[in-house]
Design a protein around this motif. Structure first.
Motif, PDB file in Angstrom:
ATOM      1  N   PRO A 470       1.049  -1.252  -0.187  1.00 18.85           N
ATOM      2  CA  PRO A 470       0.202  -0.524   0.042  1.00 18.85           C
ATOM      3  C   PRO A 470       0.983   1.561   0.059  1.00 18.85           C
ATOM      4  N   TRP A 471       0.531   2.251  -0.305  1.00 18.07           N
ATOM      5  CA  TRP A 471       1.149   3.635  -0.553  1.00 18.07           C
ATOM      6  C   TRP A 471       0.442   4.488   0.275  1.00 18.07           C
ATOM      7  N   GLN A 472      -1.059   4.224   0.792  1.00 19.37           N
ATOM      8  CA  GLN A 472      -1.454   5.284   1.680  1.00 19.37           C
ATOM      9  C   GLN A 472      -2.227   4.273   2.274  1.00 19.37           C
ATOM     10  N   GLY A 473      -2.172   5.030   3.970  1.00 20.24           N
ATOM     11  CA  GLY A 473      -3.623   4.021   4.712  1.00 20.24           C
ATOM     12  C   GLY A 473      -4.199   4.894   5.457  1.00 20.24           C
ATOM     13  N   GLY A 474      -5.340   4.000   5.305  1.00 18.08           N
ATOM     14  CA  GLY A 474      -6.497   5.098   6.215  1.00 18.08           C
ATOM     15  C   GLY A 474      -7.805   3.674   6.223  1.00 18.08           C
ATOM     16  N   VAL A 479      -7.613  -5.340   6.486  1.00 19.19           N
ATOM     17  CA  VAL A 479      -9.519  -5.878   6.825  1.00 19.19           C
ATOM     18  C   VAL A 479      -9.373  -5.773   8.596  1.00 19.19           C
ATOM     19  N   ASP A 480      -8.127  -4.939   9.377  1.00 11.62           N
ATOM     20  CA  ASP A 480      -7.933  -5.548  10.712  1.00 11.62           C
ATOM     21  C   ASP A 480      -7.037  -4.528  11.003  1.00 11.62           C
ATOM     22  N   VAL A 481      -7.231  -3.988  12.481  1.00  8.80           N
ATOM     23  CA  VAL A 481      -6.134  -2.895  12.745  1.00  8.80           C
ATOM     24  C   VAL A 481      -5.750  -3.016  14.280  1.00  8.80           C
ATOM     25  N   THR A 482      -5.283  -2.906  14.877  1.00 12.52           N
ATOM     26  CA  THR A 482      -4.628  -3.393  16.219  1.00 12.52           C
ATOM     27  C   THR A 482      -3.769  -3.161  15.836  1.00 12.52           C
ATOM     28  N   PHE A 483      -3.273  -1.931  17.572  1.00 11.39           N
ATOM     29  CA  PHE A 483      -1.624  -1.433  18.159  1.00 11.39           C
ATOM     30  C   PHE A 483      -0.765  -1.964  17.265  1.00 11.39           C
ATOM     31  N   GLU A 484      -0.260  -3.234  17.002  1.00 12.60           N
ATOM     32  CA  GLU A 484       0.441  -4.305  16.690  1.00 12.60           C
ATOM     33  C   GLU A 484       1.047  -3.813  15.362  1.00 12.60           C
ATOM     34  N   LYS A 485      -0.408  -4.226  14.248  1.00 13.04           N
ATOM     35  CA  LYS A 485       0.286  -4.675  12.798  1.00 13.04           C
ATOM     36  C   LYS A 485      -1.824  -4.549  12.707  1.00 13.04           C
ATOM     37  N   THR A 486      -1.305  -4.139  11.026  1.00 14.62           N
ATOM     38  CA  THR A 486      -2.452  -4.278  10.713  1.00 14.62           C
ATOM     39  C   THR A 486      -2.767  -4.994   9.642  1.00 14.62           C
ATOM     40  N   ILE A 487      -3.710  -5.479   8.964  1.00 10.10           N
ATOM     41  CA  ILE A 487      -4.051  -6.313   7.880  1.00 10.10           C
ATOM     42  C   ILE A 487      -4.541  -5.578   6.547  1.00 10.10           C
ATOM     43  N   TYR A 488      -4.293  -5.776   5.160  1.00  8.63           N
ATOM     44  CA  TYR A 488      -4.919  -5.114   4.505  1.00  8.63           C
ATOM     45  C   TYR A 488      -5.729  -5.933   3.298  1.00  8.63           C
ATOM     46  N   HIS A 489      -6.294  -4.976   2.786  1.00  8.31           N
ATOM     47  CA  HIS A 489      -7.005  -6.116   1.756  1.00  8.31           C
ATOM     48  C   HIS A 489      -6.401  -6.108   0.475  1.00  8.31           C
ATOM     49  N   ALA A 490      -6.844  -7.338  -0.221  1.00 10.36           N
ATOM     50  CA  ALA A 490      -6.437  -7.386  -1.406  1.00 10.36           C
ATOM     51  C   ALA A 490      -6.709  -6.568  -2.579  1.00 10.36           C
ATOM     52  N   PRO A 491      -6.030  -5.877  -3.698  1.00 10.70           N
ATOM     53  CA  PRO A 491      -6.171  -5.149  -4.794  1.00 10.70           C
ATOM     54  C   PRO A 491      -7.609  -5.452  -5.075  1.00 10.70           C
ATOM     55  N   PRO A 492      -8.223  -4.321  -5.868  1.00  9.01           N
ATOM     56  CA  PRO A 492      -7.936  -3.191  -5.546  1.00  9.01           C
ATOM     57  C   PRO A 492      -7.715  -2.094  -4.559  1.00  9.01           C
ATOM     58  N   ALA A 493      -9.068  -2.770  -3.447  1.00  6.83           N
ATOM     59  CA  ALA A 493      -9.020  -2.319  -2.031  1.00  6.83           C
ATOM     60  C   ALA A 493      -7.424  -1.330  -1.420  1.00  6.83           C
TER      61      ALA A 493
END
Length: 628
Positions: A470-474, A479-493
């Motif tokens: 990812p080049w931007q976060g938000g 998929v899921d966010v904790t203070f330790e890590k973030t799991i990202y969606h697959a493309p295109p999201a």
């Protein structure tokens, strides 16, 4: 006229038309000097209806149903029979409207409205349960064949005594003659040939450059493409600039928007406006359907295998920066190489310079010849095992050159490099097939293809996107966010953080519907005929030098004129209502290759006409004191 009169007549009679014209005459404001005579228009309408086979038009109450089966092929009408609002079959032509009082123009220029519109038909609108679309959305922009009362502008005729007019589309003989006089231009059957697979073999051309097998299709398509009907779809073409009708020849900068796009965006805000995905209410579902429906249209337009390979961005510039900041930052390091060409837009130079400065990579530039064509032999010499990325335009925005994109992709892939194709200037002029190109990334901007500004597209192959962080976060991309890590969606999201430009994505979908309805091959033929015509007459202007004369060229005509600064030429054209671009076109290296800092750049689109070209030539001839 009474109902019994209608029953006796059974069809449109000359007397009935005269009665309607007489009634209308009393309702019209006093016509100024030079305005078309109502009686003359009525007479022309009489002749039009007499010419119809069997005089099939019939009155029915307050509406009139007109069946014109024999005219459907000429106008591309589908279906041939339709219901129209009263008297819309006698709307005056563009020239008539422009001579009418301004207070009367909007009523005359209004698009015909279907009396019984199907819900959301003809404009790409979804059908929502329990709702029907407003009447103005019902009529397809090409569903009503209308007569055209062409009245040329007297000032243009007077200014061009030595230039023959082509009020009709050119014949085969016209095209052949133009080709013989402008040998550097391609003909349609070879358009984009350098972007096709090397194995593709065009039909053998005749001596004049026209394949015999192409001629029947050529004539048919010219009959089907009705530029007058197209122009009626673009409200802004009714504008006047400095008292003159607007002539838009700045299409390489941005294209104008058809009514269907404008109405689709308005409808979104009136009936569907919501943020998308996840919300448990009706408007969110509508907005999501509209947004994802637009993604499907883009995938079809590019022939992308999956909607998951289509990412919405703000435009081609943002798409290139996304690739540089994401895939590029991960895969390009010190002493790696990025290859571009000498004729790139700044948006396909600066992001790679920034990446090279940050990583220690090298930026290498493929040269072009004196016509503005990439030298493939020299390009291949730049490729080596250190080449990580090749990024090249498909059509030069400053020169109009169509580059040999397919061969470039093949060469780069032999060295294991990824390829990005900048399609910002190509998507409105030629069909795009990312599977045939085999490029890893393809980018374009919506406003260059009759869509809104602020929306664009990045296409990426699945492996290239999966290997891009990812080049931007938000929001939206997680998929899921904790203070330790973030799991990202697959493309295109993964690449669409935050609230996107939902309404303009929907508008881009409507623009794609519009050009697909016209047919890209029909658009290409029309523009190519205009390009030949315009180039021929530009070459007759003493002291005018064309910048960019590649054999394969899209509808851009950059030039400089001896004795005038480019901004002076642009100002003189603007006084006559003609919009062109003068400057460096965000392509300074390309222009400097030809020894100039700026140029005048008229550029064509599907709604331009021979009259537009004549007006351009008239001003240039006046500047050079020709025919004064």
């Amino acid at each position: 006229m009474t109902t019994s009169d209608q029953d006796k007549a059974g069809s449109f009679s000359p007397q009935m038309i005269a009665d309607v014209a007489e009634d209308a005459r009393g309702a019209l404001p006093s016509a100024p000097a030079g305005a078309p005579d109502v009686a003359a228009l009525a007479q022309m309408a009489n002749e039009f209806f007499r010419a119809l086979p069997g005089q099939t038009g019939q009155f029915s109450g307050a509406q009139s149903a007109v069946t014109l089966p024999s005219m459907a092929p000429q106008f591309g009408a589908t279906p041939a029979s339709m219901t129209a609002a009263p008297y819309t079959d006698r709307l005056p032509s563009e020239a008539n409207v422009q001579q009418m009082p301004s207070s009367f123009q909007p009523e005359l220029s209004a698009s015909p409205v279907s009396a019984n519109p199907a819900p959301y038909s003809g404009a790409g609108f979804p059908q929502h349960e329990g709702q029907s679309a407003p009447a103005e959305y019902g009529a397809s922009p090409f569903s009503l064949p209308m007569p055209s009362f062409d009245l040329p502008f007297p000032s243009f005729e007077a200014a061009l005594p030595a230039i023959p007019r082509m009020d009709a589309l050119p014949t085969e003989e016209d095209v052949n003659a133009a080709l013989n006089s402008v040998s550097s231009l391609y003909f349609l059957e070879n358009a984009g040939a350098l972007s096709r697979p090397a194995a593709a073999k065009p039909s053998p051309p005749t001596a004049a450059g026209i394949s015999p097998a192409l001629l029947p299709d050529l004539q048919l398509s010219r009959k089907q493409f009705d530029v007058g009907a197209v122009r009626r779809d673009f409200p802004i073409l009714q504008e006047r600039v400095n008292g003159k009708p607007l002539i838009w020849l700045d299409n390489a900068a941005t294209t104008q928007k058809p009514r269907s796009v404008i109405d689709r965006i308005s409808y979104f805000y009136e009936h569907e406006n919501s943020n998308i995905h996840r919300a448990a209410h009706e408007l969110a579902a509508r907005a999501t359907d509209a947004y994802e429906g637009a993604r499907q249209k883009v995938a079809r337009f590019l022939n992308a295998p999956s909607v998951n390979e289509v990412i919405f961005v703000r435009g081609a510039t943002e798409a290139i920066n996304l690739v540089a900041k994401s895939w590029g930052k991960r895969h390009i390091g010190k002493d790696d190489e990025i290859v571009i060409s000498w004729i790139e837009h700044h948006a396909n130079i600066v992001p790679w310079q920034m990446l090279a400065a940050e990583t220690g990579a090298r930026l290498r530039v493929a040269p072009v010849d004196d016509d503005g064509q990439i030298l493939l032999d020299e390009f291949e010499k730049l490729l080596n095992p250190r080449t990580r990325l090749v990024s090249v335009t498909q059509v030069s925005n400053a020169l109009g050159t169509i580059t040999p994109t397919r061969q470039i992709v093949q060469m780069a892939h032999r060295y294991g490099a990824k390829v990005l194709v900048d399609g910002a200037q190509s998507v409105s002029h030629m069909s795009t097939d990312v599977q045939v190109l085999d490029c890893d990334f393809f980018v374009f901007s919506g406003h260059k293809v009759f869509g809104p500004t602020g929306i664009g597209v990045l296409y990426g192959k699945p492996d290239a996107l999966a290997d891009s962080p990812p080049w931007q976060g938000g929001g939206n991309m997680i998929v899921d966010v904790t203070f330790e890590k973030t799991i990202y969606h697959a493309p295109p999201a993964r690449f669409e953080a935050g609230t996107g430009n939902i309404a303009d994505a929907v508008g881009l979908g409507a623009a794609i519907d519009y050009v697909e309805q016209l047919g890209m091959e029909n658009i290409a033929r029309h523009e190519h005929d205009l390009l030949i015509y315009a180039t021929k007459w530009l070459q007759t202007i003493p002291g005018l030098r064309l910048i960019g004369t590649a054999k394969e060229k899209a509808s851009v005509m950059s030039f400089v004129l001896d004795g005038y600064k480019t901004e002076e030429v642009g100002a003189a054209l603007n006084k006559e209502g003609i919009a062109v671009r003068s400057g460096h076109h965000c392509a300074q290296p390309a222009l400097r290759r030809f020894g100039v800092e700026t140029s005048v750049r008229p550029s064509l689109a599907l709604y331009n006409t021979y009259g537009d070209v004549d007006a351009l030539i008239a001003v240039l001839r006046k500047l050079k004191n020709i025919g004064a």
